[in-house]
Design a protein around this motif. Structure first.
Motif, short mmCIF file in Angstrom:
data_model
loop_
_atom_site.label_atom_id
_atom_site.label_comp_id
_atom_site.label_asym_id
_atom_site.label_seq_id
_atom_site.Cartn_x
_atom_site.Cartn_y
_atom_site.Cartn_z
N GLU A 4 0.82 -1.21 0.00
CA GLU A 4 0.00 0.00 0.00
C GLU A 4 0.86 1.27 0.00
N SER A 5 2.14 1.15 0.34
CA SER A 5 3.01 2.31 0.41
C SER A 5 3.21 2.94 -0.95
N THR A 6 3.23 4.26 -0.97
CA THR A 6 3.57 4.97 -2.20
C THR A 6 4.75 5.89 -1.90
N PHE A 7 5.44 6.25 -2.96
CA PHE A 7 6.65 7.04 -2.83
C PHE A 7 6.59 8.21 -3.78
N ALA A 8 7.12 9.35 -3.34
CA ALA A 8 7.13 10.56 -4.16
C ALA A 8 8.15 10.38 -5.29
N ASP A 9 7.67 10.47 -6.52
CA ASP A 9 8.52 10.34 -7.70
C ASP A 9 8.72 11.73 -8.30
N ASN A 10 9.92 12.29 -8.10
CA ASN A 10 10.19 13.63 -8.59
C ASN A 10 10.35 13.72 -10.10
N THR A 11 10.47 12.57 -10.79
CA THR A 11 10.58 12.62 -12.25
C THR A 11 9.21 12.82 -12.89
N THR A 12 8.16 12.27 -12.27
CA THR A 12 6.81 12.42 -12.82
C THR A 12 5.92 13.30 -11.94
N HIS A 13 6.41 13.63 -10.74
CA HIS A 13 5.64 14.41 -9.75
C HIS A 13 4.34 13.71 -9.39
N CYS A 15 2.70 10.14 -6.96
CA CYS A 15 2.92 9.12 -5.95
C CYS A 15 2.88 7.77 -6.65
N VAL A 16 3.93 6.98 -6.49
CA VAL A 16 4.03 5.70 -7.20
C VAL A 16 4.30 4.58 -6.21
N ARG A 17 3.89 3.37 -6.59
CA ARG A 17 4.19 2.19 -5.80
C ARG A 17 5.56 1.63 -6.16
N ILE A 18 5.96 1.81 -7.43
CA ILE A 18 7.24 1.32 -7.91
C ILE A 18 8.01 2.49 -8.50
N CYS A 19 9.22 2.70 -8.03
CA CYS A 19 10.04 3.81 -8.52
C CYS A 19 10.57 3.51 -9.92
N PRO A 20 10.82 4.56 -10.72
CA PRO A 20 11.33 4.35 -12.07
C PRO A 20 12.75 3.79 -12.06
N ALA A 21 13.21 3.32 -13.20
CA ALA A 21 14.56 2.76 -13.33
C ALA A 21 15.59 3.78 -12.88
N GLY A 22 16.57 3.32 -12.13
CA GLY A 22 17.61 4.21 -11.63
C GLY A 22 17.29 4.87 -10.32
N TYR A 23 16.10 4.57 -9.76
CA TYR A 23 15.68 5.13 -8.47
C TYR A 23 15.25 3.99 -7.56
N TRP A 24 15.37 4.22 -6.26
CA TRP A 24 14.98 3.22 -5.28
C TRP A 24 14.02 3.84 -4.29
N ALA A 25 13.09 3.05 -3.79
CA ALA A 25 12.11 3.51 -2.81
C ALA A 25 12.78 3.56 -1.44
N GLU A 26 12.73 4.72 -0.82
CA GLU A 26 13.38 4.92 0.48
C GLU A 26 12.29 5.17 1.52
N ASN A 27 12.22 4.28 2.52
CA ASN A 27 11.12 4.31 3.48
C ASN A 27 11.16 5.50 4.44
N THR A 28 12.33 6.02 4.77
CA THR A 28 12.43 7.12 5.72
C THR A 28 11.78 8.38 5.15
N THR A 29 12.08 8.68 3.90
CA THR A 29 11.56 9.90 3.27
C THR A 29 10.32 9.65 2.43
N GLN A 30 9.96 8.36 2.24
CA GLN A 30 8.83 7.97 1.38
C GLN A 30 9.00 8.56 -0.02
N ALA A 31 10.22 8.50 -0.53
CA ALA A 31 10.51 9.08 -1.84
C ALA A 31 11.33 8.13 -2.68
N CYS A 32 11.29 8.35 -4.00
CA CYS A 32 12.17 7.64 -4.93
C CYS A 32 13.48 8.42 -4.96
N SER A 38 22.60 8.46 0.68
CA SER A 38 22.47 9.90 0.99
C SER A 38 21.19 10.23 1.73
N TYR A 39 20.18 9.39 1.59
CA TYR A 39 18.86 9.71 2.12
C TYR A 39 18.49 8.89 3.35
#
Length: 76
Positions: A4-13, A15-32, A38-39
């Motif tokens: 159910e978790s979603t992550f902020a995807d700054n490439t598409t702006h 909320c996504v369940r799966i981050c785009p290629a070259g990005y990883w879902a980070e639980n602390t910031t809930q972002a790709c 670093s995060y």
């Protein structure tokens, strides 16, 4: 991680369940993020290409590198 978790995807702006290629879902910031170390709140985080998540511990038969902070099959 819960599906159910979603992550902020700054490439598409979006909320996504799966981050785009070259990005990883980070639980602390809930972002790709483009790299896990670093995060991560603990700075002990590895990019798991199997799940596309930042993980504290790599899955069975994979090992976390201290240089690239990725889970790899064989240590460099």
């Amino acid at each position: 991680p819960p599906s159910e978790s979603t992550f902020a995807d700054n490439t598409t702006h979006r909320c996504v369940r799966i981050c785009p290629a070259g990005y990883w879902a980070e639980n602390t910031t809930q972002a790709c993020v483009p790299n896990c170390w670093s995060y991560s709140a603990s700075n002990i985080s590895y990019a798991d290409n199997l799940t596309n998540f930042c993980v504290a511990q790599c899955p069975f038969d994979y090992f976390g590198t201290n240089t690239s902070h990725k889970c790899v099959k064989t240590c460099p």
